[in-house]
Design a protein around this motif. Sequence first.
Motif: not given
Lengths: 237, 234
Positions: B170, A62-63, B208-209, B163, A65-66, B212-213, B216, B166
């Motif tokens: 990135k 998850t990390t 970024y996480i 997808n 890919r994020g 993107n979280g 999702a 996301v």
Amino acid sequence: MDLGILAWGDTGWGDELARGVLTTVAIASAAYLVGAALGTLLAAMKLSGTPAMNVPAAVYTTTMRGIPEMLVIYLVFFGGGALSSWIASSVLGIHDRVDLPSFAVGVVCIALSVAAYACEVIRGAVLAVPGGQIEAAEAVGMTRSQRNRLVVAPQAFRMALPGMTNVWQFALKDTALVSIIGVTEVMRTASIGSDATKQPFTFYFAALVIFIVIAYLSQRLFVRLQASADRGVRWGS
Amino acid sequence: MGFLDHFAFIAEALAHLSVGIPRTILLAVASLLIGFVLAIGVAAALLSQAFLPRWIANGYVYIFRSSPLLVQIFLIYYGSGQFRSLFESLGLWGLFREAWFCAILALALNTCAYQAVLIAGGLRAVPWGQIEAAQAVGMSRCRVFVTVAFPQALRHALPAYSNEVVLMIKATALASTITILEITGLAKQMASETYRPFEVFAAAGLVYIALNGAVAAGFTRGERFLRRNVAQRT
């Protein structure tokens, strides 16, 4: 647009670009192989069913890919360099700045991201092996390792190939990012050439064409590999 | 340097990098939307019966999907400089000189190629009976597309779309290579000013996480919404 500057030899940049191609292919191949091995390990962890294995693998994928791949490269190259310098000075008493080798960092960073994507592909492929195959292997008295090696792995390989072909294309394109830490692959060579000749379009267009050609040729290699993995499969039966 | 000091500095970095969040979102949203509009046309061309539009669309998709985005960005931003007089005579140089314009153009053209494939796949998955039924009740070709085929295609494509969003968030990080100070650009700047790259880039990773979280989670809700009229298999 003067294509003469792309000629081979001292007058043109053809030979420099060709050397860049070799570096690009070397980085992509090394990162792909390391990443695939790491991805297999991660997939095995995810399939193990025990939270102690499952959770770290899930957090990792998850990390990875994020986060943008470029950021991973900065983090490992500059962050890792700073960390190594700090360790060198506080633990070993060496007060020089430590610079990490950019080629190796490039391979490692791309491999780390390949692993995250390959993990999902391989996990899906293993789950796609029909349950009857595993039962049959058990029925003839195979051990767990024989079953995985002789029954599951060859079939999962075949089913993972289409996805792993995509992962290869990812890896190949990601190599352009290692130009930012100074590895003279295709992209960096094109940048140097465009700075020296003030012909940026010619060089970046050449880089574009080179990447498309490598992608096309490697695609054909994967098609062959797929054909050989599919031999003996009876379609529609 | 104490252990707590690292966390204090990461908090400081997060505050500094948060300035870049709206810029990253702007880059992603603008290029996704422009790419989406263009992709509808490209998807239609991919499925066209006529040879020429199909051939051109296939070529476009192939080129943009099999070359690195970084090359595409540099080709547009730096490459346009080689044809400066041409762009000046067309009155377009003001645009191509602008990093923001070039970044959004490159990102939009790139995501357009990926989205076109997604939409074309979704359109192929629409049962042919639906189209025939719509034609049978006398709908025009255009109306069939807008009210019957396209909404169903989107529903099919939505899981893959999350997808793509996301991936685009990135991808906006590459805009930092052409002077844009979004999250990664700010992080690079801050890392070289403070000489503490590890904490700064780790903080950027956290941002970024989180982004993107959120994407999702949003898509999971959106999928549920679009499926509200679809019979549940029990």
